[in-house]
Scaffold this active site. Structure first.
Site, mmCIF file in Angstrom:
data_model
loop_
_atom_site.group_PDB
_atom_site.id
_atom_site.type_symbol
_atom_site.label_atom_id
_atom_site.label_comp_id
_atom_site.label_asym_id
_atom_site.label_seq_id
_atom_site.Cartn_x
_atom_site.Cartn_y
_atom_site.Cartn_z
ATOM 1 N N TYR A 48 19.760 -68.651 -1.250
ATOM 2 C CA TYR A 48 20.719 -69.469 -1.326
ATOM 3 C C TYR A 48 21.730 -69.364 -0.227
ATOM 4 O O TYR A 48 22.639 -70.137 0.029
ATOM 5 C CB TYR A 48 21.822 -69.173 -2.705
ATOM 6 C CG TYR A 48 20.853 -69.857 -3.853
ATOM 7 C CD1 TYR A 48 19.566 -70.289 -3.928
ATOM 8 C CD2 TYR A 48 21.677 -69.570 -5.283
ATOM 9 C CE1 TYR A 48 18.953 -70.611 -5.178
ATOM 10 C CE2 TYR A 48 20.943 -69.878 -6.417
ATOM 11 C CZ TYR A 48 19.721 -70.599 -6.233
ATOM 12 O OH TYR A 48 18.733 -70.974 -7.349
ATOM 13 N N LEU A 185 21.118 -79.953 -16.652
ATOM 14 C CA LEU A 185 21.618 -81.315 -16.661
ATOM 15 C C LEU A 185 20.716 -82.276 -15.769
ATOM 16 O O LEU A 185 21.020 -83.432 -15.375
ATOM 17 C CB LEU A 185 22.972 -81.576 -16.266
ATOM 18 C CG LEU A 185 24.191 -80.763 -16.840
ATOM 19 C CD1 LEU A 185 25.538 -80.835 -16.443
ATOM 20 C CD2 LEU A 185 24.257 -81.316 -18.479
ATOM 21 N N LYS A 227 25.713 -76.316 -12.299
ATOM 22 C CA LYS A 227 26.518 -76.436 -10.908
ATOM 23 C C LYS A 227 27.571 -77.629 -10.924
ATOM 24 O O LYS A 227 27.110 -78.691 -11.479
ATOM 25 C CB LYS A 227 25.500 -76.426 -9.949
ATOM 26 C CG LYS A 227 26.299 -76.263 -8.573
ATOM 27 C CD LYS A 227 25.435 -77.062 -7.490
ATOM 28 C CE LYS A 227 26.063 -77.279 -6.351
ATOM 29 N NZ LYS A 227 25.552 -78.315 -5.430
ATOM 30 N N ASN A 237 32.252 -77.711 -19.030
ATOM 31 C CA ASN A 237 30.933 -76.893 -19.304
ATOM 32 C C ASN A 237 30.836 -75.770 -20.223
ATOM 33 O O ASN A 237 30.107 -75.224 -20.506
ATOM 34 C CB ASN A 237 30.163 -77.053 -18.155
ATOM 35 C CG ASN A 237 29.838 -78.148 -17.229
ATOM 36 O OD1 ASN A 237 30.069 -79.358 -17.854
ATOM 37 N ND2 ASN A 237 29.426 -78.051 -16.098
HETATM 38 N N1 NAP Z 1 15.159 -70.410 -10.169
HETATM 39 C C1 NAP Z 1 15.305 -71.716 -9.572
HETATM 40 O O1 NAP Z 1 14.066 -72.077 -8.979
HETATM 41 C C2 NAP Z 1 16.376 -72.667 -9.637
HETATM 42 C C3 NAP Z 1 16.125 -74.090 -9.365
HETATM 43 C C4 NAP Z 1 17.443 -74.819 -9.345
HETATM 44 C C5 NAP Z 1 18.547 -74.325 -9.867
HETATM 45 N N2 NAP Z 1 18.581 -73.036 -10.234
HETATM 46 C C6 NAP Z 1 19.916 -72.725 -10.656
HETATM 47 O O2 NAP Z 1 20.292 -73.452 -11.735
HETATM 48 C C7 NAP Z 1 21.751 -74.082 -11.523
HETATM 49 C C8 NAP Z 1 21.752 -75.414 -11.867
HETATM 50 O O3 NAP Z 1 20.862 -76.129 -11.418
HETATM 51 P P1 NAP Z 1 21.171 -77.439 -10.677
HETATM 52 O O4 NAP Z 1 22.581 -77.376 -10.009
HETATM 53 O O5 NAP Z 1 20.330 -77.878 -9.671
HETATM 54 O O6 NAP Z 1 21.318 -78.717 -11.521
HETATM 55 P P2 NAP Z 1 22.430 -78.963 -12.883
HETATM 56 O O7 NAP Z 1 23.477 -77.892 -12.886
HETATM 57 O O8 NAP Z 1 21.354 -79.390 -13.854
HETATM 58 O O9 NAP Z 1 23.132 -80.337 -12.052
HETATM 59 C C9 NAP Z 1 24.219 -80.311 -11.357
HETATM 60 C C10 NAP Z 1 24.741 -81.544 -11.127
HETATM 61 O O10 NAP Z 1 25.306 -82.136 -12.401
HETATM 62 C C11 NAP Z 1 26.540 -82.428 -12.130
HETATM 63 N N3 NAP Z 1 27.424 -82.002 -13.087
HETATM 64 C C12 NAP Z 1 27.633 -80.911 -13.271
HETATM 65 N N4 NAP Z 1 28.636 -80.805 -14.715
HETATM 66 C C13 NAP Z 1 28.752 -81.878 -15.047
HETATM 67 C C14 NAP Z 1 29.417 -82.798 -16.201
HETATM 68 N N5 NAP Z 1 30.231 -81.727 -17.136
HETATM 69 N N6 NAP Z 1 29.281 -84.128 -16.191
HETATM 70 C C15 NAP Z 1 28.520 -84.671 -15.569
HETATM 71 N N7 NAP Z 1 27.926 -84.341 -14.188
HETATM 72 C C16 NAP Z 1 27.956 -83.027 -14.170
HETATM 73 C C17 NAP Z 1 27.144 -81.937 -10.736
HETATM 74 O O11 NAP Z 1 27.948 -82.944 -10.204
HETATM 75 P P3 NAP Z 1 29.392 -82.504 -9.893
HETATM 76 O O12 NAP Z 1 29.714 -81.644 -8.971
HETATM 77 O O13 NAP Z 1 30.037 -84.002 -9.562
HETATM 78 O O14 NAP Z 1 29.938 -81.883 -11.090
HETATM 79 C C18 NAP Z 1 25.665 -81.870 -10.095
HETATM 80 O O15 NAP Z 1 25.273 -82.923 -9.357
HETATM 81 C C19 NAP Z 1 21.570 -73.834 -9.766
HETATM 82 O O16 NAP Z 1 23.076 -73.790 -9.351
HETATM 83 C C20 NAP Z 1 20.954 -72.314 -9.546
HETATM 84 O O17 NAP Z 1 21.728 -71.439 -9.937
HETATM 85 C C21 NAP Z 1 17.676 -72.265 -10.084
#
Ligand code: NAP
Length: 282
Positions: A48, A185, A227, A237
């Site tokens: 990252y 999400l 995130k 959240n």
């Molecule tokens: N191990 C792996 O290979 C891997 C892969 C992917 C991710 N990850 C980890 O998982 C974490 C989360 O995954 P991700 O960031 O890809 O996806 P996520 O958390 O499912 O989705 C993030 C999105 O959701 C929105 N969001 C967040 N809270 C919200 C709410 N209360 N209401 C409406 N929309 C909301 C955010 O926009 P806003 O900014 O507008 O709130 C952002 O666009 C990553 O940061 C990372 O640490 C790990």
């Protein structure tokens, strides 16, 4: 904050703050907001390119290091045994910390069996508290389980209402592994958030659709670290502990059609093979 106990006896806060796709500047701007909002668990990775910023924010906080739970992940270029030992030390240096709460192998490619051995030694040396795997399919998980002297504490994989991973959970049930959900999400997918069941349950419990999804995760036993750069979402959240979905509501959510957003390829994709200079990050 609700905590889950892992199979190695260590505890992990059930809700954290994920910093995937955040620049060091964004981490320095938003991680302090998350800490003020009550987050103590941070999910980052070598790949990252923001570990130094995570370390700066944690060290600048008024809270002691032990209040935080820091997860980071090694990429396949670090897996060969000797390299892994060097890169665990480099990771500690970037985070500017004495120990990592949870260290994961990020991708299921290359010399992951050697890396597991190096990670077990890092636990014995006190550099790492818990170890686990991310994105490993069942056959490769089995390879590690067959040689491990420390059973993986955590498996971090895509989990959301469109991909509940019940089959994987059944496979790993004998090992008491804690599951962590990436894309909790659906990476912010509007179609997922607009599923009528989340609006209906949101109305019943006075919560947003995102909060209903995150509550479903907790009741499924999933650790989550959504995130967000939006302080209102950050507050929402972790405001998911004052209501409970019924068994019938959980079953209705689990009956949504099942498809992953991302299929982990059998062979390493190009981005995994790129050798990066992690220390060059700001
Ligand atoms: N191990 C792996 O290979 C891997 C892969 C992917 C991710 N990850 C980890 O998982 C974490 C989360 O995954 P991700 O960031 O890809 O996806 P996520 O958390 O499912 O989705 C993030 C999105 O959701 C929105 N969001 C967040 N809270 C919200 C709410 N209360 N209401 C409406 N929309 C909301 C955010 O926009 P806003 O900014 O507008 O709130 C952002 O666009 C990553 O940061 C990372 O640490 C790990």
């Amino acid at each position: 904050m609700l905590e889950f106990t892992m199979n190695d006896g260590n505890t992990i806060p059930a809700v954290g703050y994920g910093v995937f796709l955040m620049t060091p500047e964004e981490v320095e701007a938003h991680l302090p907001e998350a800490i003020d909002a009550g987050y103590r668990h941070i999910d980052t990775a070598n790949a990252y390119f923001n570990e130094k910023a995570v370390g700066r924010v944690v060290n600048a906080s008024d809270l002691p290091r032990e209040e935080f739970f820091i997860t980071t992940k090694l990429f396949p270029q670090s897996y060969p045994y000797e390299q892994c030992k060097v890169d665990i030390d480099a990771t500690l240096a970037r985070l500017n910390t004495d120990y990592i709460d949870l260290l994961l192998l990020h991708q299921p490619y290359g010399e992951y069996v050697q890396a597991w051995k190096a990670m077990e030694e890092a636990v014995a040396e006190g550099k790492v508290r818990s170890i686990g795997l991310s994105n490993f399919p069942q056959a490769k998980l089995q390879e590690i389980l067959d040689v491990a002297t420390i059973t993986p504490a955590v498996v971090q994989i895509e989990i959301n209402p469109y991909w509940n991973q019940h089959e994987m959970k059944e496979f790993l049930a004998p090992y008491d592994v804690t599951f962590e959900a990436w894309y909790p999400l659906g990476h912010g997918d509007e179609k997922l958030l607009a599923e009528p069941i989340f609006a209906e349950l949101g109305k019943k419990y006075s919560k947003t659709p995102a909060q209903i999804i995150l509550r479903w995760h907790l009741q499924e036993g999933n650790v989550i670290f959504p995130k967000t750069l939006n302080p209102a979402h950050m507050a929402d959240n972790i405001d998911i502990f004052d209501f409970e979905l019924t068994d019938e509501e959980m079953a209705r959510i689990n009956s949504l059609p099942q498809n992953p957003y991302y299929i982990v390829p059998d062979e390493a994709p190009d981005f995994v093979l790129t050798v990066n200079d992690y220390d060059a990050q700001k």
